[in-house]
Write an enzyme that holds these catalytic residues in place. Structure first.
Site, short mmCIF file in Angstrom:
data_model
loop_
_atom_site.label_atom_id
_atom_site.label_comp_id
_atom_site.label_asym_id
_atom_site.label_seq_id
_atom_site.Cartn_x
_atom_site.Cartn_y
_atom_site.Cartn_z
CG ASP A 87 -1.73 1.33 1.24
OD1 ASP A 87 -2.62 0.87 0.11
OD2 ASP A 87 -1.91 2.11 2.05
CB THR A 88 1.70 3.38 -2.48
OG1 THR A 88 3.19 2.73 -2.09
CG2 THR A 88 2.47 4.99 -2.61
#
Length: 200
Positions: free
Chosen positions: A78-79
């Site tokens: 996830d970013t």
């Protein structure tokens, strides 16, 4: 896709993450997982991205078990884009996207990426924090960028691997992490589990 046997499952349908894994020669198969990415009340950005990456990996692992697939490691990632301590999600519409980009214009923000590599007997998480500085962006440029279609579906309403690259003045950290997958940390975790396997 390589003809070699896959080394892991990627719990993501992101074409960017798939391209990055392929770039470093990792053979993989994709899993489609559906996870809730809502930020919890009072949740710190680092905690948020690690939680979501873990949730994706665990959802992928559950899918592997349910479908009786080959028990390979599952990678979740996830970013998030952070400005002034606030998590910027994906824009809802034009006004939301332009507001995000105005906040980023002429300032330095953080991109926090987390990965989780898990199997039946282990779970390893790594975090990358990269700083990205934007130049000042003119109002007309913001409109042009919106009409390109690129801001939609992008955290912080921009893509550093696309047209959004022209806004970037400096980057301190990992380019691949800003795109969506920190390759150094990914390779380190892969080496870690391979070493664990060889020691068994």
């Amino acid at each position: 896709m390589s003809l070699n046997s896959p080394r892991l499952y990627l719990a993501s349908q992101s074409p960017r993450r798939a391209e990055l894994l392929a770039q470093i020669g990792v053979d993989f198969e994709r899993l489609s997982v559906d996870t809730d990415e809502t930020v919890l009340a009072g949740e710190a950005p680092e905690t948020y991205v690690q939680r979501v990456a873990n949730t994706k990996a665990q959802a992928g692992l559950a899918l592997v078990q349910q479908q009786g697939l080959n028990p390979l490691p599952v990678l979740g990632a996830d970013t998030a884009v952070i400005i002034a301590g606030q998590i910027m999600g994906k824009p809802r519409d034009r006004d939301h996207a332009l507001d995000m980009l105005r906040q980023l214009s002429g300032k330095t923000h953080q991109v926090i990426s987390a990965i989780c590599l898990c199997g039946q007997q282990y779970q390893h998480v790594a975090l990358n924090i990269t700083e990205v500085s934007f130049r000042e962006i003119a109002a007309a440029e913001l409109e042009q960028y919106w009409h390109s279609g690129e801001p939609l579906g992008k955290a912080g309403a921009y893509a550093i691997q696309g047209l959004g690259a022209v806004f970037v003045e400096k980057i301190y950290g990992s380019y691949s992490a800003v795109v969506g997958l920190p390759l150094l940390e990914t390779q380190q975790l892969l080496q870690k589990i391979e070493q664990m396997a060889s020691n068994e």
